[in-house]
Design a protein around this motif. Sequence first.
Motif, short mmCIF file in Angstrom:
data_model
loop_
_atom_site.label_atom_id
_atom_site.label_comp_id
_atom_site.label_asym_id
_atom_site.label_seq_id
_atom_site.Cartn_x
_atom_site.Cartn_y
_atom_site.Cartn_z
N HIS A 67 0.87 -1.18 0.00
CA HIS A 67 0.00 0.00 0.00
C HIS A 67 0.90 1.22 0.00
O HIS A 67 1.99 1.21 0.56
CB HIS A 67 -0.89 0.06 1.26
N LYS A 68 0.44 2.29 -0.57
CA LYS A 68 1.21 3.53 -0.60
C LYS A 68 0.69 4.48 0.48
O LYS A 68 -0.43 4.36 0.94
CB LYS A 68 1.05 4.21 -1.97
N GLY A 69 1.52 5.42 0.87
CA GLY A 69 1.06 6.51 1.71
C GLY A 69 1.26 6.36 3.20
O GLY A 69 0.63 7.07 3.97
N THR A 70 2.13 5.46 3.65
CA THR A 70 2.41 5.39 5.08
C THR A 70 3.89 5.66 5.29
O THR A 70 4.71 5.44 4.41
CB THR A 70 2.08 4.00 5.66
N GLY A 71 4.24 6.13 6.47
CA GLY A 71 5.64 6.34 6.81
C GLY A 71 6.23 5.00 7.19
O GLY A 71 6.58 4.19 6.33
N ASP A 72 6.32 4.73 8.49
CA ASP A 72 6.72 3.40 8.95
C ASP A 72 5.63 2.44 8.52
O ASP A 72 4.44 2.67 8.75
CB ASP A 72 6.87 3.37 10.47
N PHE A 73 6.00 1.36 7.88
CA PHE A 73 5.03 0.43 7.30
C PHE A 73 5.10 -0.90 8.03
O PHE A 73 6.10 -1.61 7.94
CB PHE A 73 5.35 0.22 5.81
N ASN A 74 4.06 -1.24 8.78
CA ASN A 74 4.04 -2.46 9.57
C ASN A 74 3.54 -3.63 8.73
O ASN A 74 2.39 -3.66 8.32
CB ASN A 74 3.16 -2.28 10.81
N CYS A 75 4.41 -4.61 8.52
CA CYS A 75 4.05 -5.82 7.77
C CYS A 75 3.53 -6.92 8.70
O CYS A 75 3.24 -8.02 8.24
CB CYS A 75 5.27 -6.34 7.01
N MET A 76 3.41 -6.62 9.99
CA MET A 76 2.97 -7.60 10.97
C MET A 76 1.64 -8.23 10.54
O MET A 76 1.42 -9.42 10.70
CB MET A 76 2.81 -6.93 12.34
N PHE A 77 0.75 -7.42 10.00
CA PHE A 77 -0.56 -7.91 9.57
C PHE A 77 -0.61 -7.90 8.04
O PHE A 77 -1.48 -7.27 7.44
CB PHE A 77 -1.67 -7.04 10.16
N CYS A 78 0.30 -8.61 7.44
CA CYS A 78 0.37 -8.67 5.97
C CYS A 78 -0.98 -9.09 5.41
O CYS A 78 -1.50 -8.47 4.51
CB CYS A 78 1.46 -9.65 5.55
#
Length: 78
Positions: free
Chosen positions: A19-30
């Motif tokens: 997804h676009k548009g986040t700073g820190d990007f959490n992949c925890m909930f892929c």
Amino acid sequence: MDNSCRFFENRDCEYFPCHKGTGDFNCMFCYCPLYHLKCPGAPEYKEKNGKMLKVCTNCNFPHKPENYDKIMDILKNG
């Protein structure tokens, strides 16, 4: 942000960022654990073959680190 039990960012993933548009990007909930629940994010719904499908392409809710506690609360309490 450092990887931890609450945050994981996989920059080596071929889909990163999905997804676009986040700073820190959490992949925890892929795979979003809220897909079959009411999501407080911004999912869209589209009809396909007579069924409504939840489309999360533009929803960043599970990928924002600050939403971890909100997701866990929803999963615990329904």
